[in-house]
Design a protein around this motif. Sequence first.
Motif, PDB file in Angstrom:
ATOM      1  N   UNK A  97      66.536 -10.088 -69.231  1.00  0.00           N
ATOM      2  CA  UNK A  97      67.053 -11.315 -68.601  1.00  0.00           C
ATOM      3  C   UNK A  97      66.296 -11.565 -67.289  1.00  0.00           C
ATOM      4  N   UNK A 100      62.959 -12.879 -68.199  1.00  0.00           N
ATOM      5  CA  UNK A 100      63.066 -14.274 -68.651  1.00  0.00           C
ATOM      6  C   UNK A 100      63.099 -15.239 -67.464  1.00  0.00           C
ATOM      7  N   UNK A 113      63.156 -14.086 -74.291  1.00  0.00           N
ATOM      8  CA  UNK A 113      64.442 -14.525 -74.849  1.00  0.00           C
ATOM      9  C   UNK A 113      64.774 -13.728 -76.105  1.00  0.00           C
ATOM     10  N   UNK A 117      67.935 -11.145 -76.695  1.00  0.00           N
ATOM     11  CA  UNK A 117      68.906 -11.291 -77.794  1.00  0.00           C
ATOM     12  C   UNK A 117      68.941 -10.011 -78.638  1.00  0.00           C
ATOM     13  N   UNK A 141      75.299 -11.422 -71.610  1.00  0.00           N
ATOM     14  CA  UNK A 141      74.537 -10.177 -71.688  1.00  0.00           C
ATOM     15  C   UNK A 141      73.323 -10.198 -70.755  1.00  0.00           C
TER      16      UNK A 141
ATOM     17  N   UNK B 144      73.756 -21.098 -81.008  1.00  0.00           N
ATOM     18  CA  UNK B 144      72.730 -20.160 -80.504  1.00  0.00           C
ATOM     19  C   UNK B 144      71.342 -20.808 -80.580  1.00  0.00           C
ATOM     20  N   UNK B 148      68.958 -21.780 -77.469  1.00  0.00           N
ATOM     21  CA  UNK B 148      67.592 -21.228 -77.392  1.00  0.00           C
ATOM     22  C   UNK B 148      66.552 -22.341 -77.238  1.00  0.00           C
ATOM     23  N   UNK B 151      65.444 -23.230 -73.725  1.00  0.00           N
ATOM     24  CA  UNK B 151      64.797 -22.245 -72.842  1.00  0.00           C
ATOM     25  C   UNK B 151      63.347 -22.584 -72.469  1.00  0.00           C
ATOM     26  N   UNK B 152      62.493 -22.987 -73.421  1.00  0.00           N
ATOM     27  CA  UNK B 152      61.090 -23.192 -73.026  1.00  0.00           C
ATOM     28  C   UNK B 152      60.890 -24.230 -71.923  1.00  0.00           C
ATOM     29  N   UNK B 159      67.071 -20.635 -66.990  1.00  0.00           N
ATOM     30  CA  UNK B 159      66.697 -19.966 -68.238  1.00  0.00           C
ATOM     31  C   UNK B 159      67.432 -18.645 -68.429  1.00  0.00           C
ATOM     32  N   UNK B 160      67.698 -17.926 -67.335  1.00  0.00           N
ATOM     33  CA  UNK B 160      68.428 -16.669 -67.459  1.00  0.00           C
ATOM     34  C   UNK B 160      69.817 -16.899 -68.026  1.00  0.00           C
ATOM     35  N   UNK B 161      70.504 -17.874 -67.479  1.00  0.00           N
ATOM     36  CA  UNK B 161      71.850 -18.217 -67.968  1.00  0.00           C
ATOM     37  C   UNK B 161      71.801 -18.628 -69.438  1.00  0.00           C
ATOM     38  N   UNK B 163      69.560 -17.887 -71.669  1.00  0.00           N
ATOM     39  CA  UNK B 163      69.220 -16.724 -72.493  1.00  0.00           C
ATOM     40  C   UNK B 163      70.431 -15.842 -72.728  1.00  0.00           C
ATOM     41  N   UNK B 164      71.215 -15.606 -71.675  1.00  0.00           N
ATOM     42  CA  UNK B 164      72.408 -14.765 -71.823  1.00  0.00           C
ATOM     43  C   UNK B 164      73.435 -15.422 -72.738  1.00  0.00           C
ATOM     44  N   UNK B 166      72.799 -17.540 -75.173  1.00  0.00           N
ATOM     45  CA  UNK B 166      72.273 -17.437 -76.546  1.00  0.00           C
ATOM     46  C   UNK B 166      72.507 -16.033 -77.101  1.00  0.00           C
ATOM     47  N   UNK B 167      72.284 -15.017 -76.268  1.00  0.00           N
ATOM     48  CA  UNK B 167      72.491 -13.626 -76.705  1.00  0.00           C
ATOM     49  C   UNK B 167      73.962 -13.384 -77.040  1.00  0.00           C
ATOM     50  N   UNK B 168      74.844 -13.980 -76.268  1.00  0.00           N
ATOM     51  CA  UNK B 168      76.277 -13.840 -76.534  1.00  0.00           C
ATOM     52  C   UNK B 168      76.637 -14.460 -77.888  1.00  0.00           C
TER      53      UNK B 168
END
Lengths: 145, 177
Positions: A97, A100, A113, A117, A141, B144, B148, B151-152, B159-161, B163-164, B166-168
Motif C-alpha cells: 500500500x 502504491x 495494486x 490485493x 488492508x 472491486x 481498481x 487507480x491508474x 490511490x492508497x485508499x 487500493x485498500x 479494492x483489496x477488501x
Amino acid sequence: MTSQLEAMQAALAAEHAAIWAYGVIGTYAAATRRPAVSAAEQTHRVRRDQLETLIVAGSAIPNPGLAAYQLPSPVTDPTSAIVVAGQIEEGLTAVWRFALGNCDTSTTRVFALNALIDSSVQSLAWRQVIEGNAALLHPFPGQSA
Amino acid sequence: MTRYSDAEQIQASRDQPSRRGFLALAGAIVGASAAGCTVGRPGSTGSRTRAPDPLTQLLTEHASLRDSYDATIRAIGTLGVRLAPLKSNLEQHVAALAAALARKPPPPAAAASVSSAAAASSGAPIADPVAAIAALRAAESSLQQKTMSYVPNSAADRVGLLGSIAACHACHQIVLQ
C-alpha cells in the motif's frame, strides 16, 4: 517524499524477506499445508522477479536479498508456521500500500495494486486456517492503524 | 451552447456597443453561466464550475452495496452474524470515500425502498440465502473491478485508499464463497 524507486526497492526487500520466511514456514508446516505454502512462495518469487525487471527498467540496480531475516514471531511447529505466514502477508499489505501511494506510472501502480490485493487475500487465507470464521476482515488492508 | 459560440457572441457584442449589443452580451453571459453549470464538460478550461469528481460515482455504488447488505440482513436474519462485518466494512468505505470528497456520507436507504443485489433485477423479495450470498459476491467482484479501474488515473493521495478498498472487496469474496 519517497520516490517510486525507493518504494519499489523497499517492496523488493520485503519480498526477499517473505521468500526466505516461506522457506522456514515450509519446513515446519503440516504436510497437508505444504502445497499451499509452496504456491504462496512461488507467487512471491514471480513477483520478486517482475519487480526486479521493473527496477531495472527504471535504470536502477535491484537491491539483493540478505542471507537471513528476523521472523515476526518464532516458528516452532505447524501452527506457528501458518501464524507467521499470515503475519508475513499482512506485513506485505502495508509495504505494497505504501508503494502504491508512491508509484507515479500506470504500470507500477497496477503492479503494486495487484500485489496489495494478493497479499490481503493470502493473509486472510492463512488467518482463516488458524482462526476460522473469526478471522478479522480489515476494512482497509495495508492501511496503518 | 459551446464555449466557442459564447466567445463569439461576447466578441460580437464588444464590436457593437449598442443596446442590442448589450443585450447580446447579457445573453452570452447568462448562456455561459448556464453552460458552466452543465455537468460532464471535461476540457472546458476556464469554466467557473468543475466537472463532477469521478469518485462521486464510486461513493454512490459503495452506498448501494452497503444498502444491499442491510436489505439482505433484514430479509434473512440468519445471515446477520456472517454479513455484519462485511456491512461494517462497507460503511467504513462509504465514510472514507465521502471524506475524500469532502462531503457527508449518503444515509442508508429507507427499508422499504431498498432492493438488494439479489432482488435488484426482479424486484422479488430476498428469500434464498444461497442466491443472496451469490448476488452479494457478484456485487463485491464488480465493485472491486470498478474500484481498481480508478487507480491508474487518480490523484496520488487517493490511490492508497482505493487500493485498500479494492483489496477488501477481494477478501469479502472469499468470505462469501
